[in-house]
Write an enzyme that holds these catalytic residues in place. Structure first.
Site, PDB file in Angstrom:
ATOM      1  CB  CYS A 248      -0.953  -0.028   1.181  1.00  0.00           C
ATOM      2  SG  CYS A 248      -1.843  -1.597   1.248  1.00  0.00           S
TER       3      CYS A 248
ATOM      4  CG  HIS B 186      -2.118   4.418   5.322  1.00  0.00           C
ATOM      5  ND1 HIS B 186      -1.974   4.312   3.957  1.00  0.00           N
ATOM      6  CD2 HIS B 186      -2.259   3.141   5.778  1.00  0.00           C
ATOM      7  CE1 HIS B 186      -2.028   3.025   3.608  1.00  0.00           C
ATOM      8  NE2 HIS B 186      -2.202   2.308   4.690  1.00  0.00           N
TER       9      HIS B 186
ATOM     10  CG  PHE C 247      -0.628  -5.630   4.700  1.00  0.00           C
ATOM     11  CD1 PHE C 247      -1.006  -4.901   5.813  1.00  0.00           C
ATOM     12  CD2 PHE C 247      -1.578  -6.432   4.086  1.00  0.00           C
ATOM     13  CE1 PHE C 247      -2.306  -4.970   6.309  1.00  0.00           C
ATOM     14  CE2 PHE C 247      -2.882  -6.507   4.569  1.00  0.00           C
ATOM     15  CZ  PHE C 247      -3.243  -5.769   5.687  1.00  0.00           C
TER      16      PHE C 247
ATOM     17  CG  HIS D 160      -6.380   0.874   0.709  1.00  0.00           C
ATOM     18  ND1 HIS D 160      -5.328   1.308  -0.067  1.00  0.00           N
ATOM     19  CD2 HIS D 160      -5.830   0.393   1.846  1.00  0.00           C
ATOM     20  CE1 HIS D 160      -4.191   1.090   0.583  1.00  0.00           C
ATOM     21  NE2 HIS D 160      -4.466   0.532   1.743  1.00  0.00           N
TER      22      HIS D 160
ATOM     23  CD  GLU E 105      -2.375   7.605   9.400  1.00  0.00           C
ATOM     24  OE1 GLU E 105      -3.259   6.776   9.078  1.00  0.00           O
ATOM     25  OE2 GLU E 105      -1.915   8.447   8.607  1.00  0.00           O
TER      26      GLU E 105
ATOM     27  CE  LYS F 247      -5.737   4.216   1.870  1.00  0.00           C
ATOM     28  NZ  LYS F 247      -4.711   5.124   2.437  1.00  0.00           N
TER      29      LYS F 247
END
Lengths: 411, 93
Positions: A161, A300, A397, A337, A311, A332
């Protein structure tokens, strides 16, 4: 280090194609999240996605189209827009010192899915002859170079990502270090295939559908958030040495001033406060600005249980007492995403925010989570006339964390 | 005139014009494939399509196919060979 200008933007997104349309949708709070039709992939349980309205045949002839996975079609359309937006970009030459850095997590996922379908479901050995060329992760970058005759380094980054945030950051470094003059950088992703969606569903990180309004299913930082919504699209930017852009009188959207890169090195999916904070600190250091200078963070903000709390804590760790007054939003909530394209799309949103001095909102944040206690610009866009410096966060990830910083052009 | 070859040419012509953006009037037996915009990569896709159309299988290395005429001959040869092979296989059973 040389200064780096952002002189072109190109967008293919679930909330509209073209940078202007994309930003208007963000400011108006339009969501591109939708429930897929019942007849499409009936075996999928998670049925909310953020698809792009896109017809490849409107952009490419039939022979060309058969050589391009959807992921490359998006990238080529976005790259053409970005290069056109940059205006007379190659009038003075420099194609040999122009590179293409693209991020993608999954490459030609539809082609891979189609191939397996013919092997395993249809028991056919008739795999399309261009399958390798369509599915390979660097196809999009290669095609961009071919279409625009760009002879510099051509690289594809894959860090899930954060892939395209890495691509933009690494492109920035090449210009800042005076190695290259122009970079076409960004990301592309087309993961809305049956196999990919099923795999994400199995990971149990997908949002459950909002029973009253499917388009509101992605709820970053909210108490009732339930996960991410997969989207598709591409975002490409033109980066250029500041002096070159100024010399040719280019319209500059913003200055890309800093890039921070860190690795969690702890767990393959679970993010760490320390890792995310380190990326933000490194971006601030590379831009030589203090936390108090930052006026907006495009988070994010995946709307997963794991990310949003971590976050928030990481932002508080970096920005200290300034954190509570710092606007943070997750776009998002509207475009979903985009995995490998997410970082570039959100960097473009950040550039457009500071260029227009308007912060896009976090939509569908109605029920606050006590653990997420920052100013998330809930529900409505906010004009901020003094907005000059903004950050875009992308985490992944695998643990590759990226923060990009940009600064508005005075005036 | 060889009727079978004539049929093959027309079917090939139809596929190239409809699916490979080649103008019908430039497709002639002597025309070189590369001059029609079909390079060594595109030939692979053309062959894949022809295998479906004529129910034949090209060898892994199809050999030199510089012209439309060469391609038509190769198709006819494979059709003849692979039609002969089918009953002989049945006899083995």
């Amino acid at each position: 280090m040389r200064r780096v200008a952002v002189t072109g933007l190109g967008i293919v997104s679930p909330i509209g194609n073209g940078a202007r349309t994309f930003f208007n949708s963000l400011v108006q709070g339009h969501s591109g999240v939708t429930r897929m039709p019942d007849e499409l992939h009936p075996r999928l349980n998670c049925r909310v996605v953020a698809p792009v309205a896109f017809d490849g045949a409107a952009h490419f002839g039939p022979v060309r189209l058969r050589m391009l996975d959807r992921v490359s079609q998006f990238a080529l359309v976005a790259a053409a827009e970005a290069i056109a937006d940059a205006g007379a970009l190659f009038e003075t030459g420099d194609r040999e010192t122009t590179g293409v850095f693209i991020g993608t997590g999954m490459g030609g996922a539809q082609t891979t899915d189609d191939g397996y379908k013919s092997f395993y479901e249809e028991h056919s050995d008739r795999v399309k002859p261009y399958s390798v060329l369509l599915a390979m992760n660097n196809a999009a970058a290669g095609w961009i170079a071919i279409d625009h005759h760009l002879l510099g380094p051509n690289l594809t980054y894959s860090s899930a990502c954060s892939s395209s945030a890495v691509a933009i950051g690494e492109a920035w470094k090449r210009i800042a270090s005076a190695e290259l003059e122009v970079m076409i950088a960004g990301g592309t992703e087309a993961p809305l295939t049956f196999g990919t969606l099923k795999a994400w569903e199995a990971l149990k990180t997908m949002a459950t559908e909002d029973p009253e309004d499917a388009s509101a299913s992605c709820k970053p930082f909210a108490k009732d958030r339930s996960g991410l919504v997969l989207g598709e699209g591409a975002a490409i930017v033109v980066l250029e040495s500041w002096d070159r852009a100024a010399a040719r009188g280019a319209r500059i959207h913003a200055e890309l001033t800093g890039y921070g890169l860190s690795t969690d090195a702890e767990h393959i999916t679970r993010p760490t406060v320390e890792g995310q904070a380190r990326a933000m600190v490194r971006a601030l250091e590379s831009a030589q600005v203090s936390p108090a200078d930052v006026g907006y963070i495009n988070a994010h903000g995946t709307a997963t249980l794991a990310n949003d709390g971590v976050e928030t804590a990481a932002i508080k760790q970096v920005f200290g007492t300034d954190a509570r007054a710092l606007p943070v939003s997750s776009t998002k909530s509207m475009h979903g995403h985009l995995l490998g394209a997410a970082g570039a799309l959100e960097f473009a949103a950040t550039v457009l925010a500071i260029e227009n001095r308007v912060i896009p909102p976090t939509r569908h944040l109605v029920h606050p989570d006590p653990e997420c206690d920052l100013d998330y610009v809930a529900q409505s866009a906010r004009p901020v006339a003094t907005l000059t410096t903004a950050m875009s966060n992308s985490f992944a990830f695998g643990g590759t964390n990226v923060s990009l910083l940009c600064r508005a052009i005075p005036g | 005139m060889n009727l079978s070859a004539d049929g093959t040419f027309e079917r090939l012509q139809r596929i190239l014009s409809k699916e490979f953006e080649v103008a019908t009037d430039v497709i002639a037996p002597t025309a070189r494939l590369d001059s029609l915009g079909i390079d060594s990569l595109a030939v692979i896709e053309v062959i894949f399509r022809l295998e479906d159309e004529f129910k034949i299988s090209f060898p892994q290395d199809p050999g030199e196919l510089p012209t439309i005429g060469a391609l038509v001959s190769a198709i006819d040869q494979l059709v003849a060979q692979q039609r002969v092979q089918a009953p002989s296989k049945a006899e083995e059973l």
